[in-house]
Scaffold this active site. Structure first.
Site, short mmCIF file in Angstrom:
data_model
loop_
_atom_site.label_atom_id
_atom_site.label_comp_id
_atom_site.label_asym_id
_atom_site.label_seq_id
_atom_site.Cartn_x
_atom_site.Cartn_y
_atom_site.Cartn_z
N GLU A 46 0.83 -1.21 0.00
CA GLU A 46 0.00 0.00 0.00
C GLU A 46 0.86 1.25 0.00
O GLU A 46 0.59 2.22 -0.72
CB GLU A 46 -0.90 0.04 1.23
N ASP A 50 0.74 3.94 -2.96
CA ASP A 50 0.34 5.32 -2.71
C ASP A 50 1.36 6.29 -3.31
O ASP A 50 1.00 7.29 -3.94
CB ASP A 50 0.20 5.55 -1.20
N ASP A 129 -7.30 1.10 0.13
CA ASP A 129 -6.04 0.43 0.47
C ASP A 129 -5.73 -0.68 -0.53
O ASP A 129 -4.58 -0.88 -0.92
CB ASP A 129 -6.12 -0.16 1.88
N GLU A 132 -4.30 0.72 -3.74
CA GLU A 132 -2.89 1.07 -3.59
C GLU A 132 -2.02 -0.16 -3.46
O GLU A 132 -0.88 -0.18 -3.97
CB GLU A 132 -2.73 1.97 -2.36
#
Length: 377
Positions: A46, A50, A129, A132
């Site tokens: 994640e 991101d 989440d 990502e």
């Protein structure tokens, strides 16, 4: 982990993994990993997903809104505040969650029984989440290959991409004019019992258009290709939506299957209607003699980009000049052409065609009215 349809997911996101275990890891929540020794969760993926998404969006914005002046200075067509807002729409939790919800990927998350009982896979933060984490898995597998990362970003973000956030625009516009919030509901709910006493306006964030593929008003072909993903029981699968603005007696509807996309299309249709009404108020009825000036007024008031005119000179059989003028307005899908022996008149005719299209007027009716007026004179 064998239940995760790796091949189907790879096809949907546009990337083939060298190490398919990384894609499987993207679907493992910490609650599952904590109860199964030797299993890594998706939280570290994640983090890198991101970062990759942030970089991708920033590069798209740089390409779309930036330029270098002749004297070597950096210039942006957007202010810092606007850039911040555009970026936030693209990396916002709700936007990413909708991308996942449309694909149904959240249904394949691995979690413990407590998470399953609480239905956490359908919460926006968990779905964001997962978005990502999937991207993070691509980052690791491709060793930060930006070309491959950008393909995956486009594949996943294009599912809910509209030019602007029409829902948000419509809510703010109604507030500015002292109207109630738009009433918007799934079609199945709209005629139940009675109208809601409180407006039900679903406001989600969504990317502004920054060089992304246009939204296609159809269900994701991924479903037709992947029976295991078809007809999943999800609250976001509806049969269209209906929107109503009481003060304007304005009604729009959508038959798109998914909630967010259906709501957004309703709002876009309302936006288009409102824009036409406001443009009509700004310039009045289209007229050939004033069409060029009317288009200029629409440009000055921010309704359209500046019209561009180009000319071509031809000659008839007798050698007399015939001017052809092309009027190009960014907001229109086609250019409009005027022909006349007088250059200025050719421009008026081209501008009139573009103006009638923008204001939703029948150009033949406008020209018939003009001819009738000329005969009366």
């Amino acid at each position: 982990m064998d239940k995760i349809p790796v091949s189907d997911i790879q096809e949907a996101i546009g990337y083939q993994f060298k190490n398919k275990r990384l894609l499987q890891q993207a679907f493992i929540r910490s609650s599952y990993a904590n109860e199964n020794s030797g299993i890594e969760d998706n939280e570290k993926l994640e983090f890198y997903g991101d970062a990759a998404l942030d970089y991708y969006i920033s590069r798209c914005m740089f390409s779309e809104f930036s330029e270098t002046t002749k004297d070597g200075q950096f210039k942006s067509t957007k202010t810092e505040q606007e850039l911040t807002e555009i970026k936030s729409y693209n990396v916002d939790t709700e936007s990413l969650a909708h991308c996942i919800r449309i694909t149904g990927f959240q249904n394949f998350l691995l979690m413990n029984e407590s998470d399953k009982k609480n239905n956490v896979q359908n919460t926006p933060s968990v779905m964001a989440d997962l978005f990502e984490a999937i991207l993070g898995a691509v980052v690791v597998d491709s060793e930060w290959d930006y070309k491959k990362i950008s393909i995956v970003c486009r594949s996943m973000l294009k599912l809910v991409n509209f030019e602007i956030n029409y829902l948000k625009w419509l809510k703010h516009w109604c507030a500015e004019h002292g109207y109630q919030e738009p009433y918007i509901k799934p079609k199945l709910d709209f005629f139940r019992l009675q109208m809601c006493s409180q407006p039900n306006f679903q406001l989600h964030s969504n990317p502004f258009f920054i060089n992304q593929p246009s939204f296609q008003l159809q269900s994701n072909p991924f479903y037709a290709q992947s029976p295991s993903f078809s007809d999943l029981e999800r609250p976001e699968q509806i049969t269209g939506a209906y929107l109503f603005i009481k003060e304007l007696d304005l009604h729009t509807d959508s038959d798109i299957r998914y909630e967010y996309a259906a709501y957004m299309e309703c709002a876009k249709k309302a936006y288009d209607i409102i824009q036409i009404r406001e443009m009509n108020l700004a310039v009045g009825t289209p007229s050939r003699d004033t069409a060029v000036n009317q288009l200029n007024i629409l440009y000055q008031k921010g309704f359209i980009e500046e019209p561009e005119y180009s000319y071509t000179e031809k000659h008839d059989e007798d050698g007399n000049p015939i001017w052809q003028c092309t009027c190009d307005v960014d907001e229109l899908e086609r250019v409009y052409i005027g022909d006349s022996s007088v250059k200025k008149e050719a421009k008026k005719e081209a501008a009139l065609g573009a103006l009638c299209k923008l204001l939703d007027f029948d150009i033949e009716m406008v020209e018939d009215n003009l001819e009738a007026m000329e005969e009366d004179e």
